[in-house]
Design a protein around this motif. Structure first.
Motif, PDB file in Angstrom:
ATOM      1  N   SER A   1       0.906  11.799  -1.618  1.00  0.00           N
ATOM      2  CA  SER A   1       1.141  12.540  -1.127  1.00  0.00           C
ATOM      3  C   SER A   1       1.951  13.662  -1.897  1.00  0.00           C
ATOM      4  O   SER A   1       3.351  13.721  -1.993  1.00  0.00           O
ATOM      5  CB  SER A   1       2.392  12.364   0.471  1.00  0.00           C
ATOM      6  OG  SER A   1       2.959  13.263   1.470  1.00  0.00           O
ATOM      7  N   GLY A   2       1.696  14.812  -1.271  1.00  0.00           N
ATOM      8  CA  GLY A   2       2.010  15.850  -2.449  1.00  0.00           C
ATOM      9  C   GLY A   2       2.152  15.805  -3.814  1.00  0.00           C
ATOM     10  O   GLY A   2       2.255  16.890  -4.509  1.00  0.00           O
ATOM     11  N   GLY A   3       0.441  15.385  -3.954  1.00  0.00           N
ATOM     12  CA  GLY A   3       0.148  15.253  -5.177  1.00  0.00           C
ATOM     13  C   GLY A   3      -0.029  14.028  -5.423  1.00  0.00           C
ATOM     14  O   GLY A   3      -0.576  12.760  -4.745  1.00  0.00           O
ATOM     15  N   SER A   4      -1.309  13.366  -7.086  1.00  0.00           N
ATOM     16  CA  SER A   4      -1.057  11.671  -6.946  1.00  0.00           C
ATOM     17  C   SER A   4      -0.809  10.695  -7.245  1.00  0.00           C
ATOM     18  O   SER A   4       0.842  11.183  -7.455  1.00  0.00           O
ATOM     19  CB  SER A   4      -2.730  12.608  -8.208  1.00  0.00           C
ATOM     20  OG  SER A   4      -1.452  12.689  -9.622  1.00  0.00           O
TER      21      SER A   4
ATOM     22  N   SER B   1      -6.246   5.765 -10.830  1.00  0.00           N
ATOM     23  CA  SER B   1      -4.601   6.867  -9.849  1.00  0.00           C
ATOM     24  C   SER B   1      -5.499   7.394  -8.988  1.00  0.00           C
ATOM     25  O   SER B   1      -6.242   6.460  -8.591  1.00  0.00           O
ATOM     26  CB  SER B   1      -4.806   8.307 -10.987  1.00  0.00           C
ATOM     27  OG  SER B   1      -6.630   8.626 -11.124  1.00  0.00           O
ATOM     28  N   VAL B   2      -5.510   7.876  -7.916  1.00  0.00           N
ATOM     29  CA  VAL B   2      -5.491   8.022  -6.248  1.00  0.00           C
ATOM     30  C   VAL B   2      -5.525   9.670  -6.069  1.00  0.00           C
ATOM     31  O   VAL B   2      -4.084   9.711  -6.326  1.00  0.00           O
ATOM     32  CB  VAL B   2      -5.016   6.955  -5.228  1.00  0.00           C
ATOM     33  CG1 VAL B   2      -5.691   6.147  -5.617  1.00  0.00           C
ATOM     34  CG2 VAL B   2      -3.232   7.161  -4.758  1.00  0.00           C
ATOM     35  N   SER B   3      -6.063  10.660  -5.580  1.00  0.00           N
ATOM     36  CA  SER B   3      -5.487  11.737  -5.493  1.00  0.00           C
ATOM     37  C   SER B   3      -4.663  11.822  -4.192  1.00  0.00           C
ATOM     38  O   SER B   3      -4.603  11.459  -2.860  1.00  0.00           O
ATOM     39  CB  SER B   3      -7.315  12.482  -5.084  1.00  0.00           C
ATOM     40  OG  SER B   3      -6.980  12.311  -6.198  1.00  0.00           O
ATOM     41  N   ASP B   4      -4.525  13.230  -3.231  1.00  0.00           N
ATOM     42  CA  ASP B   4      -3.233  13.681  -2.482  1.00  0.00           C
ATOM     43  C   ASP B   4      -3.912  12.951  -1.268  1.00  0.00           C
ATOM     44  O   ASP B   4      -5.630  13.424  -1.107  1.00  0.00           O
ATOM     45  CB  ASP B   4      -3.458  14.821  -2.452  1.00  0.00           C
ATOM     46  CG  ASP B   4      -1.913  14.751  -1.642  1.00  0.00           C
ATOM     47  OD1 ASP B   4      -1.505  14.436  -1.435  1.00  0.00           O
ATOM     48  OD2 ASP B   4      -1.701  16.138  -1.012  1.00  0.00           O
ATOM     49  N   GLY B   5      -3.520  12.568  -0.467  1.00  0.00           N
ATOM     50  CA  GLY B   5      -4.013  11.474   0.856  1.00  0.00           C
ATOM     51  C   GLY B   5      -4.684   9.991   0.637  1.00  0.00           C
ATOM     52  O   GLY B   5      -4.709   9.492   1.318  1.00  0.00           O
ATOM     53  N   GLN B   6      -5.155   9.958  -0.609  1.00  0.00           N
ATOM     54  CA  GLN B   6      -5.797   8.230  -1.037  1.00  0.00           C
ATOM     55  C   GLN B   6      -4.664   7.484  -0.400  1.00  0.00           C
ATOM     56  O   GLN B   6      -3.369   7.856  -0.593  1.00  0.00           O
ATOM     57  CB  GLN B   6      -6.430   8.045  -1.970  1.00  0.00           C
ATOM     58  CG  GLN B   6      -7.666   9.432  -2.029  1.00  0.00           C
ATOM     59  CD  GLN B   6      -8.639   9.183  -2.839  1.00  0.00           C
ATOM     60  OE1 GLN B   6      -8.096   9.246  -4.494  1.00  0.00           O
ATOM     61  NE2 GLN B   6     -10.071   9.878  -3.108  1.00  0.00           N
ATOM     62  N   LYS B   7      -4.845   5.958  -0.728  1.00  0.00           N
ATOM     63  CA  LYS B   7      -4.049   5.043  -0.427  1.00  0.00           C
ATOM     64  C   LYS B   7      -4.202   4.442  -2.199  1.00  0.00           C
ATOM     65  O   LYS B   7      -5.319   4.337  -2.164  1.00  0.00           O
ATOM     66  CB  LYS B   7      -4.372   4.203   0.813  1.00  0.00           C
ATOM     67  CG  LYS B   7      -4.083   4.548   1.834  1.00  0.00           C
ATOM     68  CD  LYS B   7      -4.472   3.707   3.199  1.00  0.00           C
ATOM     69  CE  LYS B   7      -4.242   4.878   4.132  1.00  0.00           C
ATOM     70  NZ  LYS B   7      -4.156   4.122   5.879  1.00  0.00           N
TER      71      LYS B   7
ATOM     72  N   GLU C   1       0.899  -1.071   0.186  1.00  0.00           N
ATOM     73  CA  GLU C   1       0.062  -0.090  -0.009  1.00  0.00           C
ATOM     74  C   GLU C   1       1.237   1.686  -0.107  1.00  0.00           C
ATOM     75  O   GLU C   1       2.045   1.684   0.827  1.00  0.00           O
ATOM     76  CB  GLU C   1      -0.997   0.015   0.915  1.00  0.00           C
ATOM     77  CG  GLU C   1      -2.031   1.294   1.537  1.00  0.00           C
ATOM     78  CD  GLU C   1      -3.085   0.956   2.782  1.00  0.00           C
ATOM     79  OE1 GLU C   1      -4.033   0.680   2.413  1.00  0.00           O
ATOM     80  OE2 GLU C   1      -2.006   1.828   3.974  1.00  0.00           O
ATOM     81  N   TRP C   2       0.609   2.253  -0.860  1.00  0.00           N
ATOM     82  CA  TRP C   2       0.950   3.506  -1.137  1.00  0.00           C
ATOM     83  C   TRP C   2      -0.173   4.233  -0.302  1.00  0.00           C
ATOM     84  O   TRP C   2      -0.561   4.663  -1.081  1.00  0.00           O
ATOM     85  CB  TRP C   2       1.921   3.734  -2.245  1.00  0.00           C
ATOM     86  CG  TRP C   2       2.686   2.931  -2.644  1.00  0.00           C
ATOM     87  CD1 TRP C   2       4.124   3.064  -2.253  1.00  0.00           C
ATOM     88  CD2 TRP C   2       2.187   1.702  -3.409  1.00  0.00           C
ATOM     89  NE1 TRP C   2       4.527   1.764  -3.095  1.00  0.00           N
ATOM     90  CE2 TRP C   2       4.157   1.437  -3.741  1.00  0.00           C
ATOM     91  CE3 TRP C   2       1.500   1.364  -3.660  1.00  0.00           C
ATOM     92  CZ2 TRP C   2       4.256  -0.011  -4.794  1.00  0.00           C
ATOM     93  CZ3 TRP C   2       1.776   0.116  -4.636  1.00  0.00           C
ATOM     94  CH2 TRP C   2       3.029  -0.803  -5.072  1.00  0.00           C
TER      95      TRP C   2
END
Length: 68
Positions: free
Chosen positions: A9-12, A51-57, A5-6
């Motif tokens: 942070s700071g972008g998508s 894709s995932v946005s900033d703050g999502q896993k 899992e990632w």
């Protein structure tokens, strides 16, 4: 393969383009300055662009390698 899992942070994730379509597993034989020595071990189709946005896993789960 172990679930991984990632957290973006700071972008998508991915940082540019329309999204990631594949996950790849590579060895780490190349140096950090020149990754051309790395070899592809396996790849997985993600079933479309993800894709995932900033703050999502971003999670990869239940990935298998089958040798036949």
């Amino acid at each position: 393969i172990k679930n991984i899992e990632w957290t973006a942070s700071g972008g998508s994730i991915p940082g540019s383009g329309d999204g990631a379509s594949y996950a790849v597993l590579m060895d780490n034989a190349g140096s950090s300055a020149d990754a051309t020595g790395n070899k592809l071990i396996a790849w997985w189709d993600l079933g479309g662009e993800r894709s995932v946005s900033d703050g999502q896993k971003l999670s990869l789960q239940d990935m298998e390698i089958r040798l036949t």
